[in-house]
Scaffold this active site. Structure first.
Site, PDB file in Angstrom:
ATOM      1  N   SER A  28       0.879  -1.264   0.136  1.00  0.00           N
ATOM      2  CA  SER A  28      -0.074  -0.123   0.114  1.00  0.00           C
ATOM      3  C   SER A  28       0.751   1.271   0.148  1.00  0.00           C
ATOM      4  O   SER A  28       0.271   2.325   0.056  1.00  0.00           O
ATOM      5  CB  SER A  28      -1.049  -0.083   1.218  1.00  0.00           C
ATOM      6  OG  SER A  28      -0.010  -0.090   2.423  1.00  0.00           O
ATOM      7  N   ASN A 115      -1.426  -1.902  13.751  1.00  0.00           N
ATOM      8  CA  ASN A 115      -2.677  -1.518  13.916  1.00  0.00           C
ATOM      9  C   ASN A 115      -3.213  -0.422  14.452  1.00  0.00           C
ATOM     10  O   ASN A 115      -4.124   0.269  14.053  1.00  0.00           O
ATOM     11  CB  ASN A 115      -3.436  -2.875  14.512  1.00  0.00           C
ATOM     12  CG  ASN A 115      -3.426  -4.266  13.622  1.00  0.00           C
ATOM     13  OD1 ASN A 115      -2.698  -4.190  12.500  1.00  0.00           O
ATOM     14  ND2 ASN A 115      -3.347  -5.211  14.040  1.00  0.00           N
ATOM     15  N   THR A 160     -40.785  26.428  -8.289  1.00  0.00           N
ATOM     16  CA  THR A 160     -40.732  25.354  -7.663  1.00  0.00           C
ATOM     17  C   THR A 160     -41.253  24.501  -8.911  1.00  0.00           C
ATOM     18  O   THR A 160     -41.977  24.997  -9.969  1.00  0.00           O
ATOM     19  CB  THR A 160     -42.211  25.313  -6.786  1.00  0.00           C
ATOM     20  OG1 THR A 160     -43.243  25.731  -7.577  1.00  0.00           O
ATOM     21  CG2 THR A 160     -41.851  26.059  -5.566  1.00  0.00           C
ATOM     22  N   HIS A 161     -41.017  23.019  -8.944  1.00  0.00           N
ATOM     23  CA  HIS A 161     -41.085  22.116 -10.191  1.00  0.00           C
ATOM     24  C   HIS A 161     -40.500  22.690 -11.174  1.00  0.00           C
ATOM     25  O   HIS A 161     -40.914  22.444 -12.480  1.00  0.00           O
ATOM     26  CB  HIS A 161     -42.588  21.757 -10.689  1.00  0.00           C
ATOM     27  CG  HIS A 161     -43.501  21.686  -9.374  1.00  0.00           C
ATOM     28  ND1 HIS A 161     -43.426  20.378  -8.783  1.00  0.00           N
ATOM     29  CD2 HIS A 161     -44.011  22.439  -8.408  1.00  0.00           C
ATOM     30  CE1 HIS A 161     -44.334  20.307  -7.856  1.00  0.00           C
ATOM     31  NE2 HIS A 161     -44.549  21.737  -7.617  1.00  0.00           N
ATOM     32  N   LYS A 288     -19.296  28.971 -28.063  1.00  0.00           N
ATOM     33  CA  LYS A 288     -19.476  28.316 -26.861  1.00  0.00           C
ATOM     34  C   LYS A 288     -18.618  28.901 -25.707  1.00  0.00           C
ATOM     35  O   LYS A 288     -17.507  29.126 -26.046  1.00  0.00           O
ATOM     36  CB  LYS A 288     -19.149  26.896 -26.871  1.00  0.00           C
ATOM     37  CG  LYS A 288     -20.284  26.211 -27.934  1.00  0.00           C
ATOM     38  CD  LYS A 288     -21.515  26.169 -27.337  1.00  0.00           C
ATOM     39  CE  LYS A 288     -21.778  25.241 -26.131  1.00  0.00           C
ATOM     40  NZ  LYS A 288     -21.679  24.011 -26.417  1.00  0.00           N
ATOM     41  N   ASN A 290     -18.401  27.211 -22.034  1.00  0.00           N
ATOM     42  CA  ASN A 290     -18.828  26.149 -21.278  1.00  0.00           C
ATOM     43  C   ASN A 290     -18.621  26.392 -19.738  1.00  0.00           C
ATOM     44  O   ASN A 290     -17.437  26.568 -19.335  1.00  0.00           O
ATOM     45  CB  ASN A 290     -18.495  24.778 -21.928  1.00  0.00           C
ATOM     46  CG  ASN A 290     -18.865  24.717 -23.218  1.00  0.00           C
ATOM     47  OD1 ASN A 290     -20.060  25.177 -23.685  1.00  0.00           O
ATOM     48  ND2 ASN A 290     -18.401  23.986 -24.085  1.00  0.00           N
ATOM     49  N   TYR A 322      -9.050  -5.888  14.046  1.00  0.00           N
ATOM     50  CA  TYR A 322      -8.026  -5.445  12.750  1.00  0.00           C
ATOM     51  C   TYR A 322      -8.179  -6.421  11.725  1.00  0.00           C
ATOM     52  O   TYR A 322      -7.940  -7.721  12.008  1.00  0.00           O
ATOM     53  CB  TYR A 322      -6.855  -4.872  12.941  1.00  0.00           C
ATOM     54  CG  TYR A 322      -6.165  -4.546  11.650  1.00  0.00           C
ATOM     55  CD1 TYR A 322      -6.289  -3.213  11.072  1.00  0.00           C
ATOM     56  CD2 TYR A 322      -5.296  -5.478  10.930  1.00  0.00           C
ATOM     57  CE1 TYR A 322      -5.960  -2.937   9.942  1.00  0.00           C
ATOM     58  CE2 TYR A 322      -5.167  -5.183   9.870  1.00  0.00           C
ATOM     59  CZ  TYR A 322      -5.206  -4.099   9.120  1.00  0.00           C
ATOM     60  OH  TYR A 322      -4.468  -3.367   7.852  1.00  0.00           O
ATOM     61  N   GLN A 327      -6.955  -1.697   5.016  1.00  0.00           N
ATOM     62  CA  GLN A 327      -6.000  -1.053   4.090  1.00  0.00           C
ATOM     63  C   GLN A 327      -6.730  -0.479   2.955  1.00  0.00           C
ATOM     64  O   GLN A 327      -6.328   0.610   2.228  1.00  0.00           O
ATOM     65  CB  GLN A 327      -5.172  -1.914   3.522  1.00  0.00           C
ATOM     66  CG  GLN A 327      -4.021  -1.372   2.678  1.00  0.00           C
ATOM     67  CD  GLN A 327      -2.750  -2.521   2.652  1.00  0.00           C
ATOM     68  OE1 GLN A 327      -1.890  -2.699   3.539  1.00  0.00           O
ATOM     69  NE2 GLN A 327      -2.640  -3.237   1.652  1.00  0.00           N
ATOM     70  N   LYS A 330      -8.083   3.685   2.369  1.00  0.00           N
ATOM     71  CA  LYS A 330      -7.371   4.834   2.048  1.00  0.00           C
ATOM     72  C   LYS A 330      -7.604   5.495   0.888  1.00  0.00           C
ATOM     73  O   LYS A 330      -7.906   6.786   0.877  1.00  0.00           O
ATOM     74  CB  LYS A 330      -5.855   4.552   2.165  1.00  0.00           C
ATOM     75  CG  LYS A 330      -5.751   4.437   3.840  1.00  0.00           C
ATOM     76  CD  LYS A 330      -4.221   4.017   3.887  1.00  0.00           C
ATOM     77  CE  LYS A 330      -4.290   3.408   5.378  1.00  0.00           C
ATOM     78  NZ  LYS A 330      -5.158   1.789   5.304  1.00  0.00           N
TER      79      LYS A 330
END
Ligand code: ARG
Length: 465
Positions: A28, A115, A160-161, A288, A290, A322, A327, A330
């Site tokens: 790791s 651990n 609304t909606h 454009k 964007n 543990y 592991q 992460k």
């Protein structure tokens, strides 16, 4: 036995070297090396504690602290050879320490296991992440409050909606976003209390036979207290899951804001103009501009939601204590931190710098019969029951649609076709300005309320650096 050519730290009971593939599969260090600073911080505090209880001599402590200091500098200079055969950040640093300072280095891991070490490192790391994310949240909140003040009187359609509902002020809308971020900040602050508990001393799972001074180590590391149960402390990652859940909520909020920014910036609505430096062009369509940053924030929300699911699922089948499964916590955790911090950073810069097109907002609010509720309320004040008023105004709106006229553009005679209760004073309530100004109570959209909330927000924000 122990293969003397191996650099691994646990070869004593093994009769053959680890399979190369397994070495790679279990390693790791390529991602958990991010914990190096917190790992060193934790080791220094642990070493001081070992010295305090007489396990390390003063000379050994000095050698360990000096060695760790030098390793920290090496890593930050990019001058550290990370070895996958040493599995993880913890053993890479410990091995390098022993290479550097000799015998004393081998004593650092007394009364400790990876651990409790990794659980401590991750807690320290998440604590820093909470503080960094909170700082961005506060910066963004300040930007929104400034924007709300600048545009306290700007009228836009409230939806609304996704249909025009009633006029609101743009400042009120910005303060709605601010409120979301206040809750996000509170969630992180609450989560931090449960993060800030120290596992060190739990060792592998049962505690240690050394007379450790856990209160001392906890104070050294700024933890509120040591954990109360060693089995729990080395195994559960609920603190990280809770943190990622709070982050998923932040991203959900940012994604909603992103969606509105994208709609508002579309030339079809044209409510806002985003700063050019936060937009990109098209390789084929020259016209454009964007809103990519907003779109990416909306898109990145998916990954954080996925990480939350991954972590919940990672934990759900694990017996105490543990297990190596952990592991896998992460990468989702680190990516969550990066994503939320960067997304907040982008929004805290971009949103307060948007240009408001007040004329377009006003025009849109006028087109949607946004003051229909105001006319109904007016009739109620003239003695018409609300249900009847609703029906009367509905008819007036239908007439307006046919005639392409907003309610405020109709003459008194036109309006009186629908109810004799309507008199000259109706026009004051039919304007957009009259409508927003009338909602002048706590939580309402009136410019006066926006200004009062801006003041309250500034007072609240003054307590933070
Ligand atoms: N790299 C491991 C992790 O992230 C550290 C703890 C390993 N402990 C062990 N007994 N193998 O969880």
């Amino acid at each position: 036995m122990g293969d003397t050519t191996s650099s691994q730290l646990w070869t004593g009971r093994f009769s053959e070297a680890t399979d190369k593939f397994v070495e790679k599969f279990t390693a790791s260090e390529h991602f958990d090396r991010r914990l190096y600073r917190h790992d060193i911080q934790g080791s220094m505090a642990h070493a001081r504690m070992l010295h305090k209880i007489g396990v390390l001599s003063s000379a050994e402590l000095e050698a360990i602290l000096g060695g760790l200091e030098a390793i920290l500098a090496d890593i930050e200079r990019g001058d550290f050879a990370w070895l996958p055969e040493l599995e993880d950040v913890h053993m890479n640093i410990e091995k390098r320490l022993t290479d550097r300072i000799g015998e004393a280095g081998k004593k650092l891991h007394t009364a400790r296991s990876r651990n409790d070490q990794v659980a401590t490192d991750v807690r320290l790391y998440v604590r820093d992440a909470i503080d960094a994310i909170t700082a961005e949240l506060i910066r963004f909140q300040r930007g929104l409050v400034d924007l709300a003040e600048q545009h306290a009187d700007v009228i836009m359609p409230g939806f609304t909606h996704m249909q025009v509902a009633q006029p609101v002020t743009f400042g009120h809308h910005m303060l709605a976003w601010y409120e979301m971020l206040v809750r996000d900040q509170e969630r992180l602050a609450d989560c931090r209390k449960r993060v800030n508990v120290m596992p060190l001393g739990s060792a592998a799972l049962a505690g240690t036979s050394f007379p450790v001074d856990r209160e001392f180590t906890a104070r050294e590391l700024g933890f509120d207290r040591p954990s109360r149960n060693s089995l729990d402390a080395v195994s559960d990652r609920d603190f990280a899951i809770e943190f990622v859940a709070a982050c998923a909520m932040i991203m959900m909020h940012l994604s909603r804001m992103a969606e509105e920014l994208i709609l508002w910036a579309s030339p079809i609505l044209g409510f806002i103009e985003l700063p050019d430096r936060y937009c990109t062009g098209s390789s084929i369509m020259p016209q454009k501009k964007n809103p990519d940053v907003a779109e990416l924030v909306r898109g990145k929300t998916a990954r954080v939601q996925g990480h939350l699911t991954a972590l919940l699922t990672l934990m759900k089948g694990q017996p105490l204590a543990y297990n190596r499964d952990n592991q896998e916590d992460k990468e989702p955790l680190f990516d969550t931190i990066d994503t939320v911090r960067d997304s907040l950073h982008a929004f805290a810069d971009m949103v307060p710098n948007l240009q408001v097109n007040a004329a377009r907002m006003y025009q849109a609010a006028r087109q949607g019969f946004a003051t229909a509720t105001d006319l109904a309320d007016y009739l109620v004040r003239k003695g018409v029951p609300f249900r009847d008023a609703h029906e009367i105004v509905g008819k007036a709106v239908r007439y307006g649609v046919e005639q392409s006229k907003d309610l405020s553009e109709m003459s008194l005679e036109e309006l009186r076709q629908f109810s004799p209760a309507i008199t000259e004073d109706v026009f004051a309530v039919l304007t957009l300005e009259g409508s927003v100004a009338a909602r002048d109570h706590l939580g309402g959209t009136a410019p006066a309320q926006v200004r009062a909330q801006v003041t309250a927000a500034r007072e609240r924000l003054a307590q933070f650096p």
